[in-house]
Design a protein around this motif. Sequence first.
Motif, PDB file in Angstrom:
ATOM      1  N   ASP A  70       0.835  -1.210   0.000  1.00  0.00           N
ATOM      2  CA  ASP A  70       0.000   0.000   0.000  1.00  0.00           C
ATOM      3  C   ASP A  70       0.868   1.257   0.000  1.00  0.00           C
ATOM      4  O   ASP A  70       0.575   2.228  -0.700  1.00  0.00           O
ATOM      5  CB  ASP A  70      -0.932   0.025   1.216  1.00  0.00           C
ATOM      6  N   CYS A  71       1.955   1.250   0.771  1.00  0.00           N
ATOM      7  CA  CYS A  71       2.857   2.402   0.821  1.00  0.00           C
ATOM      8  C   CYS A  71       3.533   2.604  -0.529  1.00  0.00           C
ATOM      9  O   CYS A  71       3.635   3.733  -1.017  1.00  0.00           O
ATOM     10  CB  CYS A  71       3.888   2.216   1.926  1.00  0.00           C
ATOM     11  N   GLN A  72       3.986   1.520  -1.146  1.00  0.00           N
ATOM     12  CA  GLN A  72       4.611   1.631  -2.460  1.00  0.00           C
ATOM     13  C   GLN A  72       3.653   2.241  -3.475  1.00  0.00           C
ATOM     14  O   GLN A  72       4.049   3.092  -4.274  1.00  0.00           O
ATOM     15  CB  GLN A  72       5.085   0.256  -2.942  1.00  0.00           C
ATOM     16  N   ILE A  73       2.409   1.822  -3.436  1.00  0.00           N
ATOM     17  CA  ILE A  73       1.403   2.373  -4.350  1.00  0.00           C
ATOM     18  C   ILE A  73       1.199   3.861  -4.063  1.00  0.00           C
ATOM     19  O   ILE A  73       1.119   4.676  -4.979  1.00  0.00           O
ATOM     20  CB  ILE A  73       0.078   1.590  -4.234  1.00  0.00           C
ATOM     21  N   ALA A  74       1.165   4.222  -2.775  1.00  0.00           N
ATOM     22  CA  ALA A  74       0.937   5.616  -2.388  1.00  0.00           C
ATOM     23  C   ALA A  74       2.068   6.541  -2.812  1.00  0.00           C
ATOM     24  O   ALA A  74       1.834   7.698  -3.169  1.00  0.00           O
ATOM     25  CB  ALA A  74       0.725   5.714  -0.872  1.00  0.00           C
ATOM     26  N   ILE A  75       3.307   6.037  -2.794  1.00  0.00           N
ATOM     27  CA  ILE A  75       4.442   6.910  -3.117  1.00  0.00           C
ATOM     28  C   ILE A  75       4.917   6.781  -4.558  1.00  0.00           C
ATOM     29  O   ILE A  75       5.791   7.534  -4.985  1.00  0.00           O
ATOM     30  CB  ILE A  75       5.629   6.690  -2.150  1.00  0.00           C
ATOM     31  N   ASP A  76       4.350   5.863  -5.319  1.00  0.00           N
ATOM     32  CA  ASP A  76       4.814   5.636  -6.689  1.00  0.00           C
ATOM     33  C   ASP A  76       4.771   6.911  -7.532  1.00  0.00           C
ATOM     34  O   ASP A  76       5.778   7.296  -8.124  1.00  0.00           O
ATOM     35  CB  ASP A  76       3.995   4.533  -7.357  1.00  0.00           C
ATOM     36  N   ALA A  77       3.630   7.554  -7.608  1.00  0.00           N
ATOM     37  CA  ALA A  77       3.510   8.757  -8.452  1.00  0.00           C
ATOM     38  C   ALA A  77       4.402   9.899  -7.953  1.00  0.00           C
ATOM     39  O   ALA A  77       5.101  10.519  -8.760  1.00  0.00           O
ATOM     40  CB  ALA A  77       2.051   9.196  -8.560  1.00  0.00           C
ATOM     41  N   PRO A  78       4.420  10.199  -6.640  1.00  0.00           N
ATOM     42  CA  PRO A  78       5.313  11.270  -6.187  1.00  0.00           C
ATOM     43  C   PRO A  78       6.791  10.986  -6.470  1.00  0.00           C
ATOM     44  O   PRO A  78       7.546  11.896  -6.821  1.00  0.00           O
ATOM     45  CB  PRO A  78       5.047  11.354  -4.679  1.00  0.00           C
ATOM     46  N   VAL A  79       7.216   9.728  -6.333  1.00  0.00           N
ATOM     47  CA  VAL A  79       8.611   9.390  -6.613  1.00  0.00           C
ATOM     48  C   VAL A  79       8.900   9.544  -8.108  1.00  0.00           C
ATOM     49  O   VAL A  79       9.943  10.084  -8.495  1.00  0.00           O
ATOM     50  CB  VAL A  79       8.962   7.966  -6.110  1.00  0.00           C
ATOM     51  N   ARG A  80       7.970   9.103  -8.956  1.00  0.00           N
ATOM     52  CA  ARG A  80       8.158   9.292 -10.399  1.00  0.00           C
ATOM     53  C   ARG A  80       8.240  10.777 -10.732  1.00  0.00           C
ATOM     54  O   ARG A  80       9.066  11.184 -11.556  1.00  0.00           O
ATOM     55  CB  ARG A  80       7.028   8.631 -11.188  1.00  0.00           C
ATOM     56  N   ASP A  81       7.392  11.589 -10.095  1.00  0.00           N
ATOM     57  CA  ASP A  81       7.439  13.039 -10.329  1.00  0.00           C
ATOM     58  C   ASP A  81       8.789  13.615  -9.897  1.00  0.00           C
ATOM     59  O   ASP A  81       9.349  14.485 -10.573  1.00  0.00           O
ATOM     60  CB  ASP A  81       6.307  13.744  -9.582  1.00  0.00           C
TER      61      ASP A  81
END
Length: 76
Positions: free
Chosen positions: A20-31
Amino acid sequence: MTISIPSPRNSASDVDMQIDCQIAIDAPVRDLFDAIIQAGWAPKVAYAALKNVAEHQAIAYQQDPDPADDPAHGEI
């Protein structure tokens, strides 16, 4: 850059918490990577740097999980 990360949906004992944490931070990390690369850093360098920063932060957190409670924190 403003980052919005949702709070955990499940309890801390949930076995899916890391996913769940990986999913939550995926977009911000890609940005973040996009911004680093657009600034001119090579992708390979950016990924290695982020890995090192994350590892150093993990070590610092293990040594002091709540640095805000340190008497010297924020005081002069």
